[in-house]
Design a protein around this motif. Structure first.
Motif, PDB file in Angstrom:
ATOM      1  N   PHE A   3      21.498  -0.760-100.095  1.00  0.00           N
ATOM      2  CA  PHE A   3      21.092  -2.017 -99.802  1.00  0.00           C
ATOM      3  C   PHE A   3      20.158  -1.904 -98.484  1.00  0.00           C
ATOM      4  O   PHE A   3      19.118  -2.668 -98.298  1.00  0.00           O
ATOM      5  N   ALA A   4      20.334  -1.023 -97.552  1.00  0.00           N
ATOM      6  CA  ALA A   4      19.712  -0.856 -96.537  1.00  0.00           C
ATOM      7  C   ALA A   4      18.361  -0.424 -96.642  1.00  0.00           C
ATOM      8  O   ALA A   4      17.494  -0.547 -95.648  1.00  0.00           O
ATOM      9  N   PHE A   5      18.029   0.064 -97.716  1.00  0.00           N
ATOM     10  CA  PHE A   5      16.516   0.793 -98.088  1.00  0.00           C
ATOM     11  C   PHE A   5      15.654  -0.325 -98.957  1.00  0.00           C
ATOM     12  O   PHE A   5      14.650  -0.048 -99.378  1.00  0.00           O
ATOM     13  N   VAL A   6      16.459  -1.614 -99.619  1.00  0.00           N
ATOM     14  CA  VAL A   6      15.852  -2.355-100.189  1.00  0.00           C
ATOM     15  C   VAL A   6      14.723  -3.061 -99.622  1.00  0.00           C
ATOM     16  O   VAL A   6      15.024  -3.739 -98.572  1.00  0.00           O
ATOM     17  N   GLY A   7      13.442  -3.209-100.039  1.00  0.00           N
ATOM     18  CA  GLY A   7      12.567  -4.124 -99.596  1.00  0.00           C
ATOM     19  C   GLY A   7      11.581  -4.986-100.550  1.00  0.00           C
ATOM     20  O   GLY A   7      10.669  -5.499 -99.942  1.00  0.00           O
ATOM     21  N   ASP A   8      12.326  -5.068-101.710  1.00  0.00           N
ATOM     22  CA  ASP A   8      11.414  -5.986-102.759  1.00  0.00           C
ATOM     23  C   ASP A   8      12.595  -6.224-103.670  1.00  0.00           C
ATOM     24  O   ASP A   8      13.690  -5.896-103.885  1.00  0.00           O
ATOM     25  N   PHE A   9      12.235  -7.437-104.559  1.00  0.00           N
ATOM     26  CA  PHE A   9      13.027  -8.074-105.407  1.00  0.00           C
ATOM     27  C   PHE A   9      13.556  -7.031-106.513  1.00  0.00           C
ATOM     28  O   PHE A   9      14.737  -7.016-106.915  1.00  0.00           O
ATOM     29  N   VAL A  10      12.612  -6.159-107.009  1.00  0.00           N
ATOM     30  CA  VAL A  10      13.086  -5.417-107.983  1.00  0.00           C
ATOM     31  C   VAL A  10      14.019  -4.368-107.683  1.00  0.00           C
ATOM     32  O   VAL A  10      15.229  -4.286-108.145  1.00  0.00           O
ATOM     33  N   GLY A  11      14.026  -3.749-106.406  1.00  0.00           N
ATOM     34  CA  GLY A  11      15.035  -2.878-105.862  1.00  0.00           C
ATOM     35  C   GLY A  11      16.228  -3.522-105.732  1.00  0.00           C
ATOM     36  O   GLY A  11      17.217  -2.932-106.043  1.00  0.00           O
ATOM     37  N   PHE A  12      16.277  -4.702-105.058  1.00  0.00           N
ATOM     38  CA  PHE A  12      17.477  -5.713-105.100  1.00  0.00           C
ATOM     39  C   PHE A  12      18.103  -5.931-106.100  1.00  0.00           C
ATOM     40  O   PHE A  12      19.297  -5.706-106.332  1.00  0.00           O
ATOM     41  N   LEU A  13      17.494  -5.888-107.323  1.00  0.00           N
ATOM     42  CA  LEU A  13      17.869  -6.476-108.500  1.00  0.00           C
ATOM     43  C   LEU A  13      18.833  -5.377-108.916  1.00  0.00           C
ATOM     44  O   LEU A  13      19.996  -5.278-109.412  1.00  0.00           O
ATOM     45  N   VAL A  14      18.265  -3.927-109.069  1.00  0.00           N
ATOM     46  CA  VAL A  14      18.809  -3.032-109.609  1.00  0.00           C
ATOM     47  C   VAL A  14      20.121  -2.556-108.643  1.00  0.00           C
ATOM     48  O   VAL A  14      20.957  -2.161-109.271  1.00  0.00           O
ATOM     49  N   VAL A  15      19.892  -2.580-107.169  1.00  0.00           N
ATOM     50  CA  VAL A  15      21.152  -2.400-106.412  1.00  0.00           C
ATOM     51  C   VAL A  15      22.290  -3.322-106.465  1.00  0.00           C
ATOM     52  O   VAL A  15      23.220  -2.900-106.492  1.00  0.00           O
ATOM     53  N   GLY A  72      20.682 -10.124 -83.556  1.00  0.00           N
ATOM     54  CA  GLY A  72      19.320 -10.417 -84.290  1.00  0.00           C
ATOM     55  C   GLY A  72      18.388  -9.363 -84.369  1.00  0.00           C
ATOM     56  O   GLY A  72      17.323  -9.779 -84.817  1.00  0.00           O
ATOM     57  N   THR A  73      18.842  -8.397 -84.336  1.00  0.00           N
ATOM     58  CA  THR A  73      17.564  -7.156 -84.544  1.00  0.00           C
ATOM     59  C   THR A  73      18.041  -6.314 -85.743  1.00  0.00           C
ATOM     60  O   THR A  73      18.832  -6.515 -86.395  1.00  0.00           O
ATOM     61  N   ARG A  74      16.711  -5.629 -86.347  1.00  0.00           N
ATOM     62  CA  ARG A  74      16.895  -4.965 -87.571  1.00  0.00           C
ATOM     63  C   ARG A  74      18.068  -3.989 -87.714  1.00  0.00           C
ATOM     64  O   ARG A  74      18.714  -3.853 -88.479  1.00  0.00           O
ATOM     65  N   PRO A  75      18.119  -3.142 -86.624  1.00  0.00           N
ATOM     66  CA  PRO A  75      19.256  -2.329 -86.535  1.00  0.00           C
ATOM     67  C   PRO A  75      20.790  -3.132 -86.762  1.00  0.00           C
ATOM     68  O   PRO A  75      21.685  -2.504 -87.134  1.00  0.00           O
ATOM     69  N   ALA A  76      20.770  -4.019 -85.904  1.00  0.00           N
ATOM     70  CA  ALA A  76      21.956  -4.868 -85.890  1.00  0.00           C
ATOM     71  C   ALA A  76      22.292  -5.271 -87.371  1.00  0.00           C
ATOM     72  O   ALA A  76      23.438  -5.424 -88.047  1.00  0.00           O
ATOM     73  N   PHE A  77      21.220  -5.937 -88.206  1.00  0.00           N
ATOM     74  CA  PHE A  77      21.421  -6.496 -89.490  1.00  0.00           C
ATOM     75  C   PHE A  77      21.771  -5.309 -90.285  1.00  0.00           C
ATOM     76  O   PHE A  77      22.704  -5.498 -91.247  1.00  0.00           O
ATOM     77  N   LEU A  78      21.197  -4.185 -90.130  1.00  0.00           N
ATOM     78  CA  LEU A  78      21.563  -3.001 -90.966  1.00  0.00           C
ATOM     79  C   LEU A  78      23.210  -2.605 -90.773  1.00  0.00           C
ATOM     80  O   LEU A  78      23.854  -2.185 -92.018  1.00  0.00           O
ATOM     81  N   VAL A  79      23.902  -3.066 -89.821  1.00  0.00           N
ATOM     82  CA  VAL A  79      25.361  -2.840 -89.653  1.00  0.00           C
ATOM     83  C   VAL A  79      26.042  -3.628 -90.704  1.00  0.00           C
ATOM     84  O   VAL A  79      27.098  -3.256 -91.044  1.00  0.00           O
ATOM     85  N   ILE A  80      25.520  -4.820 -91.206  1.00  0.00           N
ATOM     86  CA  ILE A  80      26.129  -5.597 -92.178  1.00  0.00           C
ATOM     87  C   ILE A  80      26.447  -4.876 -93.472  1.00  0.00           C
ATOM     88  O   ILE A  80      27.584  -5.013 -94.120  1.00  0.00           O
ATOM     89  N   VAL A  81      25.545  -4.091 -93.876  1.00  0.00           N
ATOM     90  CA  VAL A  81      25.553  -3.270 -95.170  1.00  0.00           C
ATOM     91  C   VAL A  81      26.217  -1.825 -94.984  1.00  0.00           C
ATOM     92  O   VAL A  81      27.006  -1.623 -95.645  1.00  0.00           O
ATOM     93  N   LEU A  82      25.593  -1.263 -93.871  1.00  0.00           N
ATOM     94  CA  LEU A  82      26.147  -0.013 -93.713  1.00  0.00           C
ATOM     95  C   LEU A  82      27.527  -0.059 -93.221  1.00  0.00           C
ATOM     96  O   LEU A  82      28.405   0.969 -93.503  1.00  0.00           O
ATOM     97  N   GLY A  83      27.919  -0.955 -92.343  1.00  0.00           N
ATOM     98  CA  GLY A  83      29.387  -0.957 -91.872  1.00  0.00           C
ATOM     99  C   GLY A  83      30.273  -1.243 -93.087  1.00  0.00           C
ATOM    100  O   GLY A  83      31.470  -0.788 -93.242  1.00  0.00           O
ATOM    101  N   ASN A  84      29.791  -2.201 -93.966  1.00  0.00           N
ATOM    102  CA  ASN A  84      30.496  -2.452 -95.070  1.00  0.00           C
ATOM    103  C   ASN A  84      30.753  -0.937 -96.028  1.00  0.00           C
ATOM    104  O   ASN A  84      31.798  -0.653 -96.781  1.00  0.00           O
ATOM    105  N   ALA A  85      29.528  -0.266 -96.299  1.00  0.00           N
ATOM    106  CA  ALA A  85      29.688   0.924 -97.075  1.00  0.00           C
ATOM    107  C   ALA A  85      30.456   1.922 -96.139  1.00  0.00           C
ATOM    108  O   ALA A  85      31.246   2.614 -96.973  1.00  0.00           O
TER     109      ALA A  85
END
Length: 414
Positions: free
Chosen positions: A93-105, A162-175
């Motif tokens: 999810f950390a590498f998703v940047g469009d709807f198609v990629g999001f749908l696949v993941v 509220g930064t991009r690295p902080a947001f990445l913790v949401i999915v990478l922390g879960n992983a």
């Protein structure tokens, strides 16, 4: 400090800790996924909703096959596989940047997310045995609620940064929590792992051909609607149909969580048999009926009365939720043949997952929009379910006892 009533056998402590780790990551994600995908990944709210719905649908389709796989390879291998699968999916999810990629993941993640519940239930049975499995599952549910709360608090900090690295913790922390949980699961002792003779089912899953068992799963699915009543029905009703201030919703959710933490293990006592499970499900149905009747009355009183009614309804709902959790565990265990436990538990959870998917529509359109009469109708449905659950479970048990599984299986080497 140890919470009272949460004592578990020494050999189960690592498993409970794994549950805490898992829940912290899940709480982190649940509280922050909407913000992550809309503000960090650049998706619209509609795209997020569609993607998650499709992912859940993929999970439903794969639920029973993965349960059958767990019967084939054993609960340890299946549990570790699903945890590592989720870890990889959430990292993607950390590498998703469009709807198609999001749908696949979302599809990749949706499958193990749905399948993990029945496989975990199977794992606990093979870990601790029949006498203590409901108690250990109840303790783990308490720990899950604590972990969800901790994860939610961590997400609050992330959203403040509220930064991009902080947001990445949401999915990478879960992983990361899933990865750690998968590694630790290899160290949890099991009384039994793989099926003794490695038999494999032939043809269509036997559980889906047993109508009486499917009736029980359907009745349980009706009771699962209590989750949607809590998370959607009560907040919407308070905000649109009563004089109670909407701000009361937050404390009601806290009340629910606190009661679960304090009472889940206690109210699970005596439910380790099929008969005890049926009694618990009856009590749950009556408690749910009482809850929705009180909600129906809450729209007819002043603001103070509406607040009191909302509190009473939440307490009744929570007691029903506690009985329902313990009762459905016991009944689902009792009706699952040992050699096909993963398959049967997965079908049982399939009904629950379907109820959670259709629940928002049923509760909003079929209940809240109909006013007090909607709640009265739902109360009648809960009462009827409570009356039917005992005979339905007994009938399913008789049908299962009459089956001759030897005629429907073939040796894996054949």
């Amino acid at each position: 400090m140890r919470l009272p009533g949460l004592d578990v056998p020494r050999e189960s402590r690592l498993l409970v800790f794994i549950g805490l780790v898992d829940a912290i990551g899940t709480g982190l994600y649940i509280a922050g996924f909407a913000v992550f995908f809309t503000r960090s990944a650049g998706l619209s709210a509609t795209e997020v909703g569609v993607g998650l719905t499709v992912g859940n649908a993929c999970g439903l389709v794969a639920l029973t096959p993965i349960g059958m796989l767990a019967d084939r390879i054993g609960p340890r291998a299946a549990s570790i596989l699903l945890h590592l699968w989720r870890a990889a999916g959430f990292a993607a999810f950390a590498f998703v940047g469009d709807f198609v990629g999001f749908l696949v993941v979302s599809c990749v993640v949706g499958i193990p997310t749905r399948a993990i519940d029945p496989v975990s239930q199977m794992y606990v049975d093979r870990h601790i045995g029949e006498d203590l499995r409901v108690r250990v599952m109840s303790v783990m549910r308490v720990v899950y609620n604590i972990g969800f709360s901790v994860g939610g608090l961590l997400t609050t900090v992330i959203l403040v940064v509220g930064t991009r690295p902080a947001f990445l913790v949401i999915v990478l922390g879960n992983a990361a929590t899933f990865l750690l949980a998968g590694i630790l699961l290899a160290r949890v002792p099991l009384l039994a792992d793989d099926p003794p003779d490695r038999r494999t089912a032939r043809g269509w899953p036997r559980s889906l051909r047993q109508g009486r068992y499917l009736v029980v799963t359907g009745l349980n699915a009706v009771l699962v609607l209590n989750t949607t009543v809590l998370t959607l029905g009560i907040p919407l009703w308070i905000a649109t149909r009563t004089d109670a201030p909407p701000a009361v919703v937050g404390p009601l959710m806290v009340l629910n969580t606190v009661l679960v933490v304090l009472l889940q293990v206690r109210l699970s006592r005596g439910t380790d048999t099929r008969e005890g499970g049926v009694r618990a499900l009856r009590r749950a149905a009556l408690a749910f009926a009482g809850c929705v009747l009180v909600l129906a009355l809450s729209g007819l009183v002043n603001s103070v009365g509406a607040v009191i009614a909302a509190v009473v309804a939440t307490v009744l709902l929570t007691f029903g939720e506690l009985w329902h959790f313990a009762g459905r565990l016991s009944v689902s265990y009792a009706l699952a043949p040992r050699e096909r436990q993963g398959e049967y538990l997965s079908v049982f959870w399939l009904g629950s997952a379907a109820a959670l998917m259709v629940g928002p529509v049923l509760i909003t359109v079929g209940v809240v929009d109909r006013g007090a009469f909607g709640w009265l109708g739902l109360a009648a449905v809960f009462v009827a379910t409570g009356l039917a659950i005992g005979p339905a479970v007994a009938a399913a048990a008789r049908q299962l006892a009459a089956e001759q599984p030897e005629a429907e299986v073939v040796r894996g080497a054949a």
